[in-house]
Design a protein around this motif. Sequence first.
Motif: not given
Length: 645
Positions: A570-571, A578-586
Amino acid sequence: MEKQYGSLITPIQIGPMKLKNRVSFTPVWPSFATADGYVNRELMEWTRDIVKGGCACINIGCGTVNRNLPKEITHLLRMGEEPVVNGLSMLCDLVHMYQCKIGMELFAINLSPASFEERDKKEGKPVVEIDPTFLTKEQIQNFIQDFADAADRAMRSGVDSLVIHGAHGQLPGCFLSKVINERTDEYGTDSMENRARFTNELLAAIREKVGNKVAIEYRINANDMIPGSPTLEEVIEFVKLIEDKIDLLHVSRGMHSIQNLAPFINQPIYFDHGINLADAAVIKAAVNVPVTVVGSVSLQQADEAIREGKIDMVSMARSLMADPDMVKHIRHDSASRIRPCIRCNNCIQKTHYLLAPIRCTVNPLLGMESLYFNTPAPAEKKKIAVIGGGPAGMEAARTAAQRGHKVVLFEKSDQLGGVLKLASIPDFKADIKAYLEWTVRETEAENNIEIRKNVNATPELIAEGNFDGVIVAVGANPIIPSFVGESNRVVWVGDAETGRVETGNEIIVAGAGLTGCEAALAQRKKGKKVTLVDMLPEENFGSGGAKFNQIAIINMLKKEGVIFRGGLRLISVGDAGAVFKDKDNENVEIFCDTVVLSLGVHADSSYVDQFAECADDVLSIGDCNTKQGTLYHAVHTGHEAGYFI
């Protein structure tokens, strides 16, 4: 006037063994015994703590019958070896000192790991400890001899009963199952006589060794819970073929080797109590042997079932470990004082998954008996301040008071309980609620405790009290990311649980630890659409507690339709969700009405440090001295502080 749960304290005859009441301690593996498999002081003292409370019989679990066990198999009683008799005799003497009976559970373990690779992997074929399909007839006879020889050693040691484990995928029960047993000879499954042949030969060999000197109890699954497994009617037919060789039938369910079914053996808090009672009643009505039952049976359920003739007695382990004095309390008309088991399964987690000695979340002495052995009474009686009336503070206050100290307990709110008040709200957390009510009741009833509610205990106030010791139990603060700001879409999990803040219809629960999973389940049961999100991969959702409980709640969440999203951090929280970052930083955006934050807690050391000079002894306990708050940590650190201050 009749005692509450009075039927539980009536005597019963089980073969040659007369029991003083109808509460038996069912076999568990406490992960005691020496590394080479013999009785040690830890096992002795753990056993003493249980039997002195009044149960009729304690059954010692997991006695291996195998001959020539390799050294890497440790901390199991080696009933297949003659030297076990010496220490087991001492254990039997100890149990008999308390006018209690002792049983020994016998089971066989697999000594040929390579055989797992040989097994038929077709769909529906469960992998079990010892698959009878692959045994030679010589191996079958060897196992029968091993059981008989182990029974003889147990009898010579002084046991009163033997528990033959035929449930949960253990060897005798596997011969009964058409799903597991693929033999085509006389031990096959083309007739019930053949399916029962191994068990009948096994029991006959044991009876030839022990005669009528000890009782024989047989553990059976009423329901294996896998397609094609024996029906209840077949189980009854099987029991009728062996009942002339046993004195007590012990009804259970589930399979250890199938992870999704393991929680049905040691039911977590989310399951109903008494899950085997209905099956046990059907079996009892059809057979001529006394019946006992396990499965989170409550005292109320057990009392009613015995009165109505549906069962003859009850077997339990976790409840008796939570409060070994259960039967004593029933006898003394003080059942309200029985400490409830919360079915957290920490006891099973310690032994079966961590391979560590058994422990209990709510009973801090359980498994620790030898560590407290011969601890002297306090040299002087002290005046102790306890700051915080949550589970840690109450445990510390009661323990210190019971050790003779005068305690003043400060609680800033108008109620004791702390975070347990939040944790006990969902309907599926009724066991936690029962424990909360018990710990509050016991704390308020303790004469050596003065409780001051609605008092903010400042360092100045504590210093003025001239306390000899101070125990700080102020809990911890929830982790709330700074970017959340004043967003009206964000709710702390505690506020969502209590209903202090309303949640929308589409929910994101951020944080998939055990608390987050329970919050997701509670929201889903309210009819909300729920997405459970965490940085962890989905297979790690629900971690932080016992594996059995993790399996259970994950299965419940999936059944309820909760959406899992792993590998997301969660960012931010915006107008749409809500906006999140995935493992690829997307960036990954998920729409929602409400974000429920369950990101854990952090201790406020600066607050705790304010009290450092308020007394000669200042201790911090519970959530305020750990990175991950648990009830186990709260109760144990509270007890230790109250005991040794």
